[in-house]
Motif scaffolding. Structure first.
Motif, PDB file in Angstrom:
ATOM      1  N   LEU A 142      29.879  -1.571 -15.618  1.00 36.68           N
ATOM      2  CA  LEU A 142      30.246  -0.858 -14.400  1.00 36.68           C
ATOM      3  C   LEU A 142      29.008  -0.559 -13.559  1.00 36.68           C
ATOM      4  CD1 LEU A 142      32.753   1.794 -15.785  1.00 36.68           C
ATOM      5  CD2 LEU A 142      33.260  -0.471 -14.877  1.00 36.68           C
ATOM      6  N   LYS A 143      29.159  -0.730 -12.245  1.00 37.05           N
ATOM      7  CA  LYS A 143      28.084  -0.378 -11.331  1.00 37.05           C
ATOM      8  C   LYS A 143      28.679   0.203 -10.044  1.00 37.05           C
ATOM      9  CE  LYS A 143      24.095  -2.254  -8.852  1.00 37.05           C
ATOM     10  NZ  LYS A 143      23.437  -3.508  -8.383  1.00 37.05           N
ATOM     11  N   PRO A 144      29.228   1.412 -10.117  1.00 40.38           N
ATOM     12  CA  PRO A 144      29.691   2.059  -8.886  1.00 40.38           C
ATOM     13  C   PRO A 144      28.482   2.486  -8.058  1.00 40.38           C
ATOM     14  CG  PRO A 144      29.918   3.547 -10.750  1.00 40.38           C
ATOM     15  CD  PRO A 144      29.452   2.241 -11.306  1.00 40.38           C
ATOM     16  N   ASN A 145      28.556   2.254  -6.761  1.00 39.74           N
ATOM     17  CA  ASN A 145      27.387   2.471  -5.907  1.00 39.74           C
ATOM     18  C   ASN A 145      27.834   3.054  -4.581  1.00 39.74           C
ATOM     19  OD1 ASN A 145      24.989   2.362  -4.533  1.00 39.74           O
ATOM     20  ND2 ASN A 145      24.570   0.215  -4.952  1.00 39.74           N
ATOM     21  N   LEU A 146      27.362   4.248  -4.285  1.00 41.26           N
ATOM     22  CA  LEU A 146      27.694   4.924  -3.029  1.00 41.26           C
ATOM     23  C   LEU A 146      26.399   5.183  -2.266  1.00 41.26           C
ATOM     24  CD1 LEU A 146      29.828   6.307  -1.236  1.00 41.26           C
ATOM     25  CD2 LEU A 146      29.578   8.356  -2.628  1.00 41.26           C
ATOM     26  N   GLN A 147      26.242   4.517  -1.126  1.00 42.56           N
ATOM     27  CA  GLN A 147      25.040   4.663  -0.301  1.00 42.56           C
ATOM     28  C   GLN A 147      25.401   5.437   0.970  1.00 42.56           C
ATOM     29  OE1 GLN A 147      24.405   0.245  -0.282  1.00 42.56           O
ATOM     30  NE2 GLN A 147      22.321   0.798  -0.835  1.00 42.56           N
ATOM     31  N   ILE A 148      24.741   6.580   1.156  1.00 42.97           N
ATOM     32  CA  ILE A 148      25.067   7.447   2.290  1.00 42.97           C
ATOM     33  C   ILE A 148      23.831   7.624   3.160  1.00 42.97           C
ATOM     34  CG2 ILE A 148      25.960   9.697   2.991  1.00 42.97           C
ATOM     35  CD1 ILE A 148      27.170   9.946   0.184  1.00 42.97           C
ATOM     36  N   ILE A 149      23.946   7.219   4.414  1.00 46.36           N
ATOM     37  CA  ILE A 149      22.860   7.415   5.374  1.00 46.36           C
ATOM     38  C   ILE A 149      23.241   8.512   6.364  1.00 46.36           C
ATOM     39  CG2 ILE A 149      21.416   6.285   7.113  1.00 46.36           C
ATOM     40  CD1 ILE A 149      21.876   3.665   5.627  1.00 46.36           C
ATOM     41  N   ALA A 150      24.527   8.624   6.715  1.00 44.53           N
ATOM     42  CA  ALA A 150      24.988   9.704   7.591  1.00 44.53           C
ATOM     43  C   ALA A 150      24.861  11.042   6.855  1.00 44.53           C
ATOM     44  CB  ALA A 150      26.433   9.452   8.007  1.00 44.53           C
ATOM     45  N   ASP A 151      24.793  12.162   7.626  1.00 44.16           N
ATOM     46  CA  ASP A 151      24.581  13.476   7.000  1.00 44.16           C
ATOM     47  C   ASP A 151      25.785  14.408   7.082  1.00 44.16           C
ATOM     48  OD1 ASP A 151      24.516  14.047   9.672  1.00 44.16           O
ATOM     49  OD2 ASP A 151      22.376  14.556   9.732  1.00 44.16           O
ATOM     50  N   ASP A 152      26.820  14.060   7.849  1.00 46.59           N
ATOM     51  CA  ASP A 152      28.002  14.906   7.970  1.00 46.59           C
ATOM     52  C   ASP A 152      29.193  14.143   7.390  1.00 46.59           C
ATOM     53  OD1 ASP A 152      29.965  16.698   8.604  1.00 46.59           O
ATOM     54  OD2 ASP A 152      29.935  16.312  10.764  1.00 46.59           O
ATOM     55  N   VAL A 153      29.274  14.114   6.051  1.00 49.03           N
ATOM     56  CA  VAL A 153      30.291  13.293   5.384  1.00 49.03           C
ATOM     57  C   VAL A 153      30.858  14.031   4.174  1.00 49.03           C
ATOM     58  CG1 VAL A 153      29.226  11.107   6.084  1.00 49.03           C
ATOM     59  CG2 VAL A 153      28.580  12.159   3.912  1.00 49.03           C
ATOM     60  N   LYS A 154      31.991  13.532   3.674  1.00 55.44           N
ATOM     61  CA  LYS A 154      32.575  14.011   2.427  1.00 55.44           C
ATOM     62  C   LYS A 154      32.790  12.790   1.546  1.00 55.44           C
ATOM     63  CE  LYS A 154      36.872  15.466   2.268  1.00 55.44           C
ATOM     64  NZ  LYS A 154      38.081  16.313   2.422  1.00 55.44           N
ATOM     65  N   CYS A 155      31.928  12.616   0.555  1.00 54.74           N
ATOM     66  CA  CYS A 155      31.957  11.400  -0.267  1.00 54.74           C
ATOM     67  C   CYS A 155      31.891  11.763  -1.752  1.00 54.74           C
ATOM     68  CB  CYS A 155      30.782  10.479   0.079  1.00 54.74           C
ATOM     69  SG  CYS A 155      30.792   9.856   1.780  1.00 54.74           S
ATOM     70  N   SER A 156      32.529  10.922  -2.579  1.00 55.17           N
ATOM     71  CA  SER A 156      32.486  11.136  -4.022  1.00 55.17           C
ATOM     72  C   SER A 156      32.688   9.809  -4.734  1.00 55.17           C
ATOM     73  CB  SER A 156      33.582  12.120  -4.462  1.00 55.17           C
ATOM     74  OG  SER A 156      34.864  11.575  -4.208  1.00 55.17           O
ATOM     75  N   HIS A 157      32.158   9.730  -5.952  1.00 56.64           N
ATOM     76  CA  HIS A 157      32.465   8.579  -6.800  1.00 56.64           C
ATOM     77  C   HIS A 157      32.325   8.991  -8.257  1.00 56.64           C
ATOM     78  CE1 HIS A 157      28.136   6.811  -7.433  1.00 56.64           C
ATOM     79  NE2 HIS A 157      28.119   8.103  -7.393  1.00 56.64           N
ATOM     80  N   GLY A 158      33.017   8.221  -9.131  1.00 50.45           N
ATOM     81  CA  GLY A 158      32.978   8.552 -10.545  1.00 50.45           C
ATOM     82  C   GLY A 158      33.339   7.355 -11.390  1.00 50.45           C
ATOM     83  N   ALA A 159      32.972   7.413 -12.673  1.00 52.62           N
ATOM     84  CA  ALA A 159      33.253   6.327 -13.614  1.00 52.62           C
ATOM     85  C   ALA A 159      33.542   6.919 -14.979  1.00 52.62           C
ATOM     86  CB  ALA A 159      32.078   5.356 -13.687  1.00 52.62           C
ATOM     87  N   ALA A 160      34.507   6.328 -15.696  1.00 49.04           N
ATOM     88  CA  ALA A 160      34.853   6.798 -17.043  1.00 49.04           C
ATOM     89  C   ALA A 160      35.241   5.603 -17.906  1.00 49.04           C
ATOM     90  CB  ALA A 160      36.004   7.800 -16.979  1.00 49.04           C
ATOM     91  N   ILE A 161      34.758   5.613 -19.164  1.00 53.07           N
ATOM     92  CA  ILE A 161      35.084   4.565 -20.132  1.00 53.07           C
ATOM     93  C   ILE A 161      35.527   5.262 -21.409  1.00 53.07           C
ATOM     94  CG2 ILE A 161      34.237   2.575 -21.417  1.00 53.07           C
ATOM     95  CD1 ILE A 161      31.992   2.337 -19.332  1.00 53.07           C
ATOM     96  N   SER A 162      36.667   4.856 -21.964  1.00 53.73           N
ATOM     97  CA  SER A 162      37.152   5.542 -23.164  1.00 53.73           C
ATOM     98  C   SER A 162      38.199   4.693 -23.877  1.00 53.73           C
ATOM     99  CB  SER A 162      37.768   6.898 -22.793  1.00 53.73           C
ATOM    100  OG  SER A 162      38.957   6.710 -22.041  1.00 53.73           O
ATOM    101  N   ASP A 163      38.554   5.127 -25.087  1.00 52.94           N
ATOM    102  CA  ASP A 163      39.752   4.653 -25.773  1.00 52.94           C
ATOM    103  C   ASP A 163      40.839   5.693 -25.490  1.00 52.94           C
ATOM    104  OD1 ASP A 163      41.584   3.460 -27.448  1.00 52.94           O
ATOM    105  OD2 ASP A 163      40.218   3.253 -29.135  1.00 52.94           O
ATOM    106  N   LEU A 164      42.009   5.524 -26.069  1.00 43.37           N
ATOM    107  CA  LEU A 164      43.054   6.524 -25.911  1.00 43.37           C
ATOM    108  C   LEU A 164      42.657   7.813 -26.602  1.00 43.37           C
ATOM    109  CD1 LEU A 164      46.228   4.341 -26.546  1.00 43.37           C
ATOM    110  CD2 LEU A 164      45.338   5.126 -24.352  1.00 43.37           C
ATOM    111  N   GLU A 165      43.063   8.931 -26.042  1.00 39.50           N
ATOM    112  CA  GLU A 165      42.754  10.232 -26.614  1.00 39.50           C
ATOM    113  C   GLU A 165      43.671  10.521 -27.810  1.00 39.50           C
ATOM    114  OE1 GLU A 165      40.382  12.253 -25.735  1.00 39.50           O
ATOM    115  OE2 GLU A 165      39.673  11.187 -23.945  1.00 39.50           O
TER     116      GLU A 165
END
Length: 322
Positions: A240-263
C-alpha cells in the motif's frame, strides 16, 4: 470533431496506452449532446475472441479504446464488463477509456473485470472534469493472473465532485493492482476514494498506489482517501502507498490505511448466536466488500455482482491455498 481530436492528442499515458494507440483497430466514440440525459446505462461488453491455451508460449493481445464525451449538463451511465467464457484460456487485454465530463455534466461509471485467471488485464482510465461536474466510479476486479488499472482524474474547474470506489479480490495466484492519481486544481473541489481488497491465497498479491494532489489554487477542497485490506492466508501480500499531497492551505483532507485478518470478536459474536464458524467467516468477508458493491447504480448489475462474488468466495475459501 475538433474537441475530440484535442482530447485524443492531449492524452498522457504510458507504454501500455501507447501500445493501445498503435494496436487499436478502431476508436469507439460515445457523444452526449448538451443537456441530454440518458435514462438507461450504456453497456460496453468486452469478450476476447483470440485466445490460447495456458501452456502456449504466445499471448494474443486486444486493444479496445473508447472515448466518452459528455457536453454541458449531459448525463450518462456507463457499464464496462470484461469477461471470459473459458477461465483457463490465456490472452492479454490492453484497454483505454477516456472520459470528458463537461460543465455541470454527470457520469456514473461501473467497471467489472472477471477475466480468466491465466490472462493479463491492463486498463487505462483517464477522466477530465470541467466545473460543476460529477464523476462516480465503482470498480470490482477479481479476474486476471495480472490485473492493473491505471486511473487518472483531473479536475479542471471549480465545484467539481469525484467519487471512486474499488473492490479487488485475489482468490488465487493473482496480482490485483490499482495505481490512481486525482489532481484538484480549482476551488471547492470534492473527492472521495475508497479502496478495498481481499487476498485469500498464499501466493495472492494486491497493490494500491493512490495519489491525491491538492494544488495551490484548490482552496476549500474536501478530499478523503481510505484503503482497507483483508489478508486471509499465510504469506498473502499487499503493498500500500496512499499519498496525499497538499499545497493549498484552506482545505479539509484525510487519508488512512488498514491491513488485517478478520477480528476474533466478530467471529465470536456470530458463534454466540448459533452460527457456525465457517458461515460467520464467509458472511464477514462478503460484508467487507458489500460497501463497494452496494454503490453500483444499476440494480441488475448489482445483484449479478453479488451472486458472482458469493460464488467466488465460496469456491476460493473452500479450496486450501498453498
Amino acid at each position: 470533431m475538433r474537441k475530440v481530436l484535442e482530447v485524443v492528442s492531449d492524452f498522457d499515458g504510458d507504454l501500455f496506452s501507447l501500445l493501445n494507440g498503435v494496436g487499436a483497430p478502431d476508436l469507439i466514440l460515445v457523444y452526449v449532446p448538451e443537456g441530454c440525459h440518458l435514462d438507461s446505462s450504456l453497456y460496453l461488453r468486452h469478450h476476447p475472441s483470440n485466445v490460447m491455451e495456458s501452456e502456449s508460449n504466445k499471448l494474443p493481445m486486444s486493444n479496445p479504446r473508447v472515448l466518452v464525451f459528455v457536453e454541458k449538463g449531459g448525463e450518462i451511465g456507463i457499464v464496462e464488463e470484461y469477461s471470459s467464457g473459458d477461465k483457463s484460456k490465456c490472452y492479454w487485454t490492453n484497454s483505454v477509456l477516456e472520459v470528458v465530463v463537461g460543465e455541470g455534466a454527470k457520469v456514473n461509471h461501473s467497471y467489472m473485470q472477471t477475466q480468466s485467471t491465466t490472462a493479463t488485464h491492463v486498463k487505462w482510465t483517464s477522466v477530465r472534469q470541467e466545473s460543476g461536474s460529477s464523476y462516480k466510479l465503482v470498480e470490482v476486479s477479481c479476474g486476471g493472473k495480472l490485473s492493473r488499472h491505471n486511473l487518472h482524474v483531473q479536475q479542471v474547474g471549480p465545484d467539481t465532485s469525484t467519487e471512486l470506489s474499488t473492490l479487488h479480490l485475489s482468490m488465487a495466484d493473482q496480482t490485483q493492482d490499482l495505481h490512481s492519481r486525482v489532481v484538484l486544481d480549482h476551488p471547492r473541489g470534492y473527492s472521495r476514494q475508497l479502496h478495498k481488497c481481499i487476498v485469500a491465497h498464499s501466493q495472492g498479491q494486491a497493490v494500491f498506489d493512490g495519489n491525491v494532489r491538492v494544488n495551490r489554487f484548490a482552496q476549500q477542497t474536501d478530499a478523503g482517501q481510505l484503503t482497507r485490506t483483508l489478508l486471509l492466508a499465510p504469506r498473502a501480500t499487499v503493498n500500500l502507498k496512499p499519498n496525499l499531497q497538499i499545497i493549498a492551505d484552506d482545505v479539509k483532507c484525510s487519508h488512512g490505511a488498514a491491513i488485517s485478518d478478520l477480528e476474533e470478536d466478530q467471529l465470536f459474536y456470530f458463534q454466540a448466536r448459533g452460527i457456525d464458524a465457517e458461515t460467520a467467516r464467509r458472511s464477514l468477508i462478503f460484508s467487507f466488500g458489500a460497501e463497494v458493491i452496494e454503490s453500483i447504480p444499476d440494480v441488475s448489475l448489482r445483484e449479478k455482482t453479488k451472486g458472482g462474488i458469493r460464488e467466488l468466495l465460496n469456491l476460493g475459501l473452500a479450496t486450501p491455498s498453498s
